[in-house]
Design a protein around this motif. Structure first.
Motif, PDB file in Angstrom:
ATOM      1  N   HIS A  90      -4.865   0.359  13.582  1.00 52.04           N
ATOM      2  CA  HIS A  90      -3.848   1.414  13.624  1.00 52.04           C
ATOM      3  C   HIS A  90      -2.665   0.920  14.435  1.00 52.04           C
ATOM      4  N   ILE A  91      -1.473   1.306  14.003  1.00 51.84           N
ATOM      5  CA  ILE A  91      -0.250   1.007  14.754  1.00 51.84           C
ATOM      6  C   ILE A  91       0.609   2.261  14.753  1.00 51.84           C
ATOM      7  N   LEU A  92       1.287   2.480  15.883  1.00 51.71           N
ATOM      8  CA  LEU A  92       2.144   3.654  16.023  1.00 51.71           C
ATOM      9  C   LEU A  92       3.494   3.240  16.595  1.00 51.71           C
ATOM     10  N   PHE A  93       4.543   3.691  15.939  1.00 57.56           N
ATOM     11  CA  PHE A  93       5.917   3.504  16.418  1.00 57.56           C
ATOM     12  C   PHE A  93       6.503   4.895  16.645  1.00 57.56           C
ATOM     13  N   THR A  94       7.042   5.132  17.834  1.00 59.26           N
ATOM     14  CA  THR A  94       7.683   6.416  18.134  1.00 59.26           C
ATOM     15  C   THR A  94       9.126   6.172  18.532  1.00 59.26           C
ATOM     16  N   ARG A  95       9.896   7.223  18.493  1.00 56.18           N
ATOM     17  CA  ARG A  95      11.340   7.175  18.741  1.00 56.18           C
ATOM     18  C   ARG A  95      11.633   6.714  20.164  1.00 56.18           C
ATOM     19  N   ALA A  96      12.638   5.881  20.294  1.00 53.14           N
ATOM     20  CA  ALA A  96      13.158   5.458  21.594  1.00 53.14           C
ATOM     21  C   ALA A  96      14.637   5.837  21.654  1.00 53.14           C
ATOM     22  N   TYR A  97      15.120   6.037  22.867  1.00 49.44           N
ATOM     23  CA  TYR A  97      16.498   6.505  23.082  1.00 49.44           C
ATOM     24  C   TYR A  97      17.145   5.700  24.195  1.00 49.44           C
ATOM     25  N   PHE A  98      18.485   5.702  24.190  1.00 47.46           N
ATOM     26  CA  PHE A  98      19.206   5.235  25.371  1.00 47.46           C
ATOM     27  C   PHE A  98      19.191   6.375  26.375  1.00 47.46           C
ATOM     28  N   ASP A  99      18.899   6.068  27.617  1.00 47.57           N
ATOM     29  CA  ASP A  99      18.859   7.079  28.665  1.00 47.57           C
ATOM     30  C   ASP A  99      20.285   7.510  29.030  1.00 47.57           C
ATOM     31  N   ASN A 100      20.511   8.800  29.007  1.00 41.96           N
ATOM     32  CA  ASN A 100      21.804   9.374  29.422  1.00 41.96           C
ATOM     33  C   ASN A 100      23.003   8.810  28.678  1.00 41.96           C
ATOM     34  N   GLN A 101      22.866   8.620  27.361  1.00 45.30           N
ATOM     35  CA  GLN A 101      23.998   8.190  26.554  1.00 45.30           C
ATOM     36  C   GLN A 101      24.184   9.168  25.407  1.00 45.30           C
ATOM     37  N   GLU A 102      25.435   9.386  25.042  1.00 49.05           N
ATOM     38  CA  GLU A 102      25.734  10.307  23.952  1.00 49.05           C
ATOM     39  C   GLU A 102      25.340   9.714  22.597  1.00 49.05           C
ATOM     40  N   THR A 103      25.682   8.445  22.395  1.00 53.97           N
ATOM     41  CA  THR A 103      25.368   7.789  21.125  1.00 53.97           C
ATOM     42  C   THR A 103      23.906   7.372  21.122  1.00 53.97           C
ATOM     43  N   GLN A 104      23.179   7.822  20.092  1.00 55.50           N
ATOM     44  CA  GLN A 104      21.744   7.523  20.001  1.00 55.50           C
ATOM     45  C   GLN A 104      21.408   6.928  18.633  1.00 55.50           C
ATOM     46  N   PRO A 105      21.559   5.607  18.499  1.00 59.00           N
ATOM     47  CA  PRO A 105      21.150   4.993  17.239  1.00 59.00           C
ATOM     48  C   PRO A 105      19.633   5.133  17.083  1.00 59.00           C
ATOM     49  N   MET A 106      19.165   5.041  15.855  1.00 58.41           N
ATOM     50  CA  MET A 106      17.727   5.118  15.604  1.00 58.41           C
ATOM     51  C   MET A 106      17.055   3.867  16.163  1.00 58.41           C
ATOM     52  N   MET A 107      16.109   4.072  17.093  1.00 59.75           N
ATOM     53  CA  MET A 107      15.351   2.978  17.708  1.00 59.75           C
ATOM     54  C   MET A 107      13.918   3.461  17.882  1.00 59.75           C
ATOM     55  N   HIS A 108      12.981   2.504  17.973  1.00 60.95           N
ATOM     56  CA  HIS A 108      11.567   2.846  18.112  1.00 60.95           C
ATOM     57  C   HIS A 108      10.878   1.944  19.123  1.00 60.95           C
ATOM     58  N   ILE A 109       9.707   2.396  19.554  1.00 57.14           N
ATOM     59  CA  ILE A 109       8.846   1.580  20.407  1.00 57.14           C
ATOM     60  C   ILE A 109       7.463   1.516  19.771  1.00 57.14           C
ATOM     61  N   LEU A 110       6.889   0.332  19.781  1.00 58.69           N
ATOM     62  CA  LEU A 110       5.545   0.109  19.258  1.00 58.69           C
ATOM     63  C   LEU A 110       4.566   0.385  20.400  1.00 58.69           C
ATOM     64  N   ALA A 111       3.723   1.374  20.236  1.00 59.57           N
ATOM     65  CA  ALA A 111       2.703   1.686  21.248  1.00 59.57           C
ATOM     66  C   ALA A 111       1.784   2.770  20.718  1.00 59.57           C
ATOM     67  N   PRO A 112       0.542   2.458  20.565  1.00 63.78           N
ATOM     68  CA  PRO A 112      -0.114   1.168  20.704  1.00 63.78           C
ATOM     69  C   PRO A 112      -0.407   0.517  19.358  1.00 63.78           C
ATOM     70  N   LEU A 113      -0.907  -0.710  19.449  1.00 64.54           N
ATOM     71  CA  LEU A 113      -1.461  -1.450  18.314  1.00 64.54           C
ATOM     72  C   LEU A 113      -2.942  -1.608  18.616  1.00 64.54           C
ATOM     73  N   ALA A 114      -3.793  -1.183  17.691  1.00 66.25           N
ATOM     74  CA  ALA A 114      -5.241  -1.207  17.921  1.00 66.25           C
ATOM     75  C   ALA A 114      -5.962  -1.756  16.700  1.00 66.25           C
ATOM     76  N   VAL A 115      -6.876  -2.686  16.948  1.00 70.26           N
ATOM     77  CA  VAL A 115      -7.738  -3.223  15.892  1.00 70.26           C
ATOM     78  C   VAL A 115      -9.162  -3.231  16.444  1.00 70.26           C
ATOM     79  N   LYS A 116     -10.095  -2.734  15.642  1.00 68.91           N
ATOM     80  CA  LYS A 116     -11.495  -2.711  16.066  1.00 68.91           C
ATOM     81  C   LYS A 116     -11.928  -4.123  16.465  1.00 68.91           C
ATOM     82  N   PRO A 117     -12.744  -4.253  17.509  1.00 69.11           N
ATOM     83  CA  PRO A 117     -13.094  -5.582  18.039  1.00 69.11           C
ATOM     84  C   PRO A 117     -13.601  -6.574  16.997  1.00 69.11           C
ATOM     85  N   GLU A 118     -14.451  -6.134  16.076  1.00 71.84           N
ATOM     86  CA  GLU A 118     -15.011  -7.077  15.100  1.00 71.84           C
ATOM     87  C   GLU A 118     -13.981  -7.549  14.076  1.00 71.84           C
TER      88      GLU A 118
END
Length: 190
Positions: free
Chosen positions: A63-91
């Motif tokens: 499983h992988i999840l990307f959620t929205r990321a933002y510039f802190d305290n800025q008016e202009t907010q281009p679309m950005m994301h953060i990868l968290a988390p990436l998970a693969v079963k041990p085997e």
């Protein structure tokens, strides 16, 4: 790298919640990441999200999840994301499934118009998939301070046509991920 045969990757839906939780718990060996993912999936400030599951012979193995990321305290907010988390079963680890999920996720992010993607992760692993170490040095400080010896673990990748021209600034994550406990490596959190 040997890729397991017959890996299918698709976007998740509401019926996949139990599979996602199983993958997260087994991959990490504890519940903290699974609990975070459950909260992220419900966080409206995380949208638009990209959530993908990898299946092998009908079994959810990654499983992988990307959620929205933002510039802190800025008016202009281009679309950005953060990868968290990436998970693969041990085997299924060390067989290329994580890389398949990263690549598929970035393609989905590009379809949604995302410009940059960030990750806080292993400095030896993520650069193989286009991430540049020490995003702060490139003008993108993390939401919370990262010790100098771990600065390379905070990474960024330009995935949109404007590249890094979309702007610079301190980053902020969706509400659920923008908490200090997610920005330190503390065994007591597990």
């Amino acid at each position: 790298m040997t890729y397991p045969k017959n890996i299918q990757i698709r976007e998740t839906n509401a019926n996949d919640f139990n599979d996602i939780m199983t993958v997260e718990k087994q991959a990490f060996g504890y519940d903290k990441e699974a609990q975070l993912v459950a909260k992220l999936l419900a966080d409206k400030t995380a949208e638009p999200i990209v959530s993908l599951l990898a299946f092998h012979q009908g079994e959810a193995v990654g499983h992988i999840l990307f959620t929205r990321a933002y510039f802190d305290n800025q008016e202009t907010q281009p679309m950005m994301h953060i990868l968290a988390p990436l998970a693969v079963k041990p085997e299924y680890q060390r067989q290329g499934i994580g890389g398949m999920l990263i690549k598929a996720g970035i393609e989905k992010l590009q379809e949604k118009g995302s410009n940059l993607v960030f990750v806080l992760g292993h400095a030896e692993y993520y650069p193989k998939y286009g991430f540049l170490p020490d995003a702060a040095r490139l003008g993108y400080p993390a939401p919370y301070p990262i010790a100098e010896e771990y600065s390379d673990y905070w990474m960024v990748q330009a995935i949109g046509p404007k590249g890094f021209e979309v702007g610079k600034g301190k980053m902020r994550c969706c509400d659920e991920l923008n908490k200090p406990e997610h920005w330190r490596d503390d065994e007591s959190d597990r």
